[in-house]
Scaffold this motif. Structure first.
Motif, mmCIF file in Angstrom:
data_model
loop_
_atom_site.group_PDB
_atom_site.id
_atom_site.type_symbol
_atom_site.label_atom_id
_atom_site.label_comp_id
_atom_site.label_asym_id
_atom_site.label_seq_id
_atom_site.Cartn_x
_atom_site.Cartn_y
_atom_site.Cartn_z
ATOM 1 N N ASP A 107 37.122 34.391 64.376
ATOM 2 C CA ASP A 107 37.225 35.191 65.508
ATOM 3 C C ASP A 107 38.176 34.624 66.496
ATOM 4 O O ASP A 107 38.945 35.238 67.175
ATOM 5 C CB ASP A 107 35.856 34.985 66.268
ATOM 6 C CG ASP A 107 34.826 35.833 65.655
ATOM 7 O OD1 ASP A 107 34.859 36.658 64.798
ATOM 8 O OD2 ASP A 107 33.674 35.548 65.897
ATOM 9 N N THR B 98 30.148 38.352 57.232
ATOM 10 C CA THR B 98 29.497 38.004 58.491
ATOM 11 C C THR B 98 28.353 37.187 58.465
ATOM 12 O O THR B 98 27.253 37.639 57.908
ATOM 13 C CB THR B 98 29.591 38.888 59.492
ATOM 14 O OG1 THR B 98 30.893 39.728 59.545
ATOM 15 C CG2 THR B 98 29.448 38.891 60.797
ATOM 16 N N GLU C 26 33.485 39.391 70.751
ATOM 17 C CA GLU C 26 33.018 38.619 69.509
ATOM 18 C C GLU C 26 32.332 37.683 69.753
ATOM 19 O O GLU C 26 32.802 36.857 70.914
ATOM 20 C CB GLU C 26 34.154 38.213 68.431
ATOM 21 C CG GLU C 26 34.993 39.350 67.912
ATOM 22 C CD GLU C 26 34.176 40.001 66.554
ATOM 23 O OE1 GLU C 26 33.017 39.603 66.386
ATOM 24 O OE2 GLU C 26 34.687 40.787 66.109
ATOM 25 N N LYS D 148 40.889 37.416 64.040
ATOM 26 C CA LYS D 148 40.427 38.673 64.755
ATOM 27 C C LYS D 148 41.289 38.621 66.062
ATOM 28 O O LYS D 148 41.813 39.794 66.180
ATOM 29 C CB LYS D 148 39.078 38.613 64.796
ATOM 30 C CG LYS D 148 38.206 38.898 63.637
ATOM 31 C CD LYS D 148 36.762 39.269 64.000
ATOM 32 C CE LYS D 148 36.098 39.972 62.950
ATOM 33 N NZ LYS D 148 34.780 40.262 63.300
ATOM 34 N N TYR E 174 40.033 41.886 74.643
ATOM 35 C CA TYR E 174 39.309 41.105 73.689
ATOM 36 C C TYR E 174 38.411 39.756 74.431
ATOM 37 O O TYR E 174 38.936 38.966 75.116
ATOM 38 C CB TYR E 174 40.040 40.457 72.666
ATOM 39 C CG TYR E 174 39.511 39.700 71.709
ATOM 40 C CD1 TYR E 174 38.268 40.159 70.747
ATOM 41 C CD2 TYR E 174 40.051 38.511 70.986
ATOM 42 C CE1 TYR E 174 37.723 39.188 69.794
ATOM 43 C CE2 TYR E 174 39.489 37.803 69.984
ATOM 44 C CZ TYR E 174 38.201 38.082 69.388
ATOM 45 O OH TYR E 174 37.542 37.604 68.468
ATOM 46 N N PRO F 230 32.614 44.226 64.558
ATOM 47 C CA PRO F 230 32.814 43.282 65.918
ATOM 48 C C PRO F 230 31.314 43.013 66.442
ATOM 49 O O PRO F 230 30.397 44.146 66.231
ATOM 50 C CB PRO F 230 33.639 44.272 66.943
ATOM 51 C CG PRO F 230 34.183 45.083 66.145
ATOM 52 C CD PRO F 230 33.547 45.400 65.042
ATOM 53 N N ASP F 231 30.862 42.214 66.893
ATOM 54 C CA ASP F 231 29.576 42.173 67.819
ATOM 55 C C ASP F 231 29.412 43.307 68.489
ATOM 56 O O ASP F 231 28.390 43.875 68.707
ATOM 57 C CB ASP F 231 29.386 40.768 68.542
ATOM 58 C CG ASP F 231 29.539 39.748 67.337
ATOM 59 O OD1 ASP F 231 28.531 39.832 66.520
ATOM 60 O OD2 ASP F 231 30.264 38.652 67.621
#
Length: 187
Positions: free
Chosen positions: A121, A35, A111, A125, A137, A86-87
């Motif tokens: 992403d 990341t 994200e 993801k 999401y 994840p963010d």
């Protein structure tokens, strides 16, 4: 960005690699992904979203976690180990917490795209979170100043629930009553 594209590694090898690395690493189907360090704009957007989400869920069974925090995606009917960072994660089922990570499926994941991780992403993801049943999401794109919200439908497929760019309020489906103004996120 995959580190070990041509060869798969075990979860044990992943943990050894991560223990000897300063990088944020994710593990999906035997492949290690690095990341990238977030930009200043990325951090500002993340902070603003975390504050608003945190205030909204205060007093409920949900909690908000920002990166870096490991999520080991786990569902009884899916084999294998997937560890993502994840963010932002909104977790409402507290049964999966350990001292070091969360094991299970967050209710909502955010994200924030960076120029170098967009396909990870937007494709990898998105499909992974959909497969595991993440109910909502959010893909936040600071380059376009947009937010896209995907929610699971009855067939357990993601469909676009909301999308705004530059201005307007984006809404959550699962956090009933939660919305956030794009001008606040991107100011």
């Amino acid at each position: 960005m995959a580190l070990a594209k041509s060869s798969f590694i075990s979860i044990e090898e992943f943990y050894k690699m991560r223990d000897n690395s300063e990088s944020l690493l994710e593990y999906i189907d035997g492949v290690v992904y690095m990341t990238p360090s977030p930009s200043t704009k990325h951090q500002r957007v993340s902070s603003r979203l975390q504050i608003k989400l945190g205030l909204f869920v205060e007093g409920t069974s949900c909690e908000v976690f920002g990166a870096p925090y490991d999520i080991e995606l786990k569902r009884e009917d899916i084999e294998g180990t997937k560890i993502v960072i994840p963010d932002i994660s909104v977790i409402c089922d507290k049964s999966g917490f350990t001292e070091a990570k969360y094991i299970g499926v967050p209710a909502l994941i955010v994200e924030i795209l960076s120029p170098s991780n967009q396909s990870h992403d937007l494709i990898t993801k998105l499909n992974l979170y959909m497969k595991y049943g993440v109910k909502e999401y959010w893909i936040v794109n600071p380059m376009l100043e947009s937010v896209t919200v995907y929610t699971l439908n009855d067939e357990e497929m993601y469909e676009q629930y909301d999308m705004k760019a530059i201005r307007g309020e984006v809404k959550s489906k699962i956090l009933d009553g939660f919305s956030i103004d794009l001008e606040y996120i991107y100011k």
